[in-house]
Design a protein around this motif. Structure first.
Motif, short mmCIF file in Angstrom:
data_model
loop_
_atom_site.label_atom_id
_atom_site.label_comp_id
_atom_site.label_asym_id
_atom_site.label_seq_id
_atom_site.Cartn_x
_atom_site.Cartn_y
_atom_site.Cartn_z
N GLU A 1 0.83 -1.20 0.00
CA GLU A 1 0.00 0.00 0.00
C GLU A 1 0.87 1.26 0.00
O GLU A 1 0.57 2.23 -0.71
N HIS A 2 1.95 1.22 0.77
CA HIS A 2 2.86 2.37 0.81
C HIS A 2 3.56 2.55 -0.53
O HIS A 2 3.70 3.69 -1.01
N GLU B 1 1.17 4.15 -2.94
CA GLU B 1 1.02 5.58 -2.67
C GLU B 1 2.22 6.36 -3.15
O GLU B 1 2.09 7.42 -3.78
N ARG B 2 3.43 5.86 -2.89
CA ARG B 2 4.64 6.52 -3.36
C ARG B 2 4.67 6.58 -4.89
O ARG B 2 5.06 7.60 -5.48
N ARG C 1 2.28 6.70 -7.06
CA ARG C 1 1.32 7.61 -7.70
C ARG C 1 1.94 8.98 -7.94
O ARG C 1 1.57 9.68 -8.88
N ALA D 1 2.08 2.03 -9.81
CA ALA D 1 1.06 2.05 -8.77
C ALA D 1 0.03 0.93 -8.90
O ALA D 1 -0.31 0.29 -7.90
N ALA E 1 -0.93 -1.80 -5.98
CA ALA E 1 -2.31 -1.82 -5.49
C ALA E 1 -2.91 -3.22 -5.63
O ALA E 1 -3.62 -3.71 -4.74
#
Length: 222
Positions: free
Chosen positions: A58-59, A62-63, A65, A72, A76
């Motif tokens: 998840e991290h 986010e990075r 994106r 991403a 995901a």
């Protein structure tokens, strides 16, 4: 003409493939000679690995994106997969004879938790495109192990389909995940964001930590 991304994924996976004889525990499970306590430890270690990896992915999503949007979707999808796998763990743990109290009191083994710790390090420090390549190479061996275990749990240990669902999930090929990995590596190469040497080093460490996971589980306990 085949894009270099596909060739890179294939050559990296082949180059990092573990020695077929380097994991002595898998043949023992396949033969039905591994004790139920070892299977229980395997299941219980995964109750720690799965949520840790999910948060790491998840991290990374986010990075990505912000700096590497083509990576991403891959992360995901991995995070979603970890969630689905986690939902299948309870039946496996119970089939191994571990109740809720035993699960809560279990103390994880350092040698088994080195892998998710390194995945967390990658989530914080590594270029997303490099991680895509390293993880994809590593997953190839993991999927094969899971297929062998799932078959053995049914044939040698008499586990139900529900109890085997965790390993079935990872044993099943994922064309969509392969497509997302290829797209991420392609974009990383085209934009100059992917460092093949560095990604290979990450993959080598992932394979080493996974080998540590299996060898730790295979150690005799007093």
């Amino acid at each position: 003409m085949t894009h270099p991304a596909r060739d890179l994924l294939k050559t990296t996976t082949a180059g990092l493939a573990p020695d077929p004889h380097a994991n002595p525990l898998i043949p023992r499970i396949a033969a039905g000679t591994a004790p139920l306590t070892t299977l229980a430890a395997l299941a219980l270690e995964q109750t720690r690995v799965i949520p840790a990896d999910r948060r790491a992915f998840e991290h990374l999503a986010e990075r990505s994106r912000a700096t590497d949007p083509d990576s991403a979707p891959f992360f995901a999808a991995l995070a979603q997969g970890e969630t689905l796998a986690g939902e299948r763990l309870g039946a496996l743990v119970r089939a191994c004879g571990v109740d809720e109290a035993g699960e809560a009191s279990y103390e994880p083994l350092p040698g088994c938790q080195a892998y998710p710790a390194y995945v967390a390090w990658l989530a914080l420090n590594a270029s997303p495109a490099d991680v895509v390549l390293a993880l994809t190479a590593n997953f190839s061996a993991w999927g094969g192990y899971c297929a062998t275990i799932a078959e053995a749990l049914r044939d040698r240990y008499g586990f139900t389909d529900e109890a085997c669902a965790f390993f079935d999930f990872f044993a099943e090929p994922s064309p969509e995940l392969d497509r997302l990995a290829t797209a991420a590596v392609r974009a990383g190469l085209d934009a100059g964001r992917l460092d093949e040497k560095r990604a290979h080093a990450y993959g080598r460490l992932l394979q080493t930590y996974e080998a540590c996971f299996w060898s730790t589980l295979g150690e005799p306990t007093s």
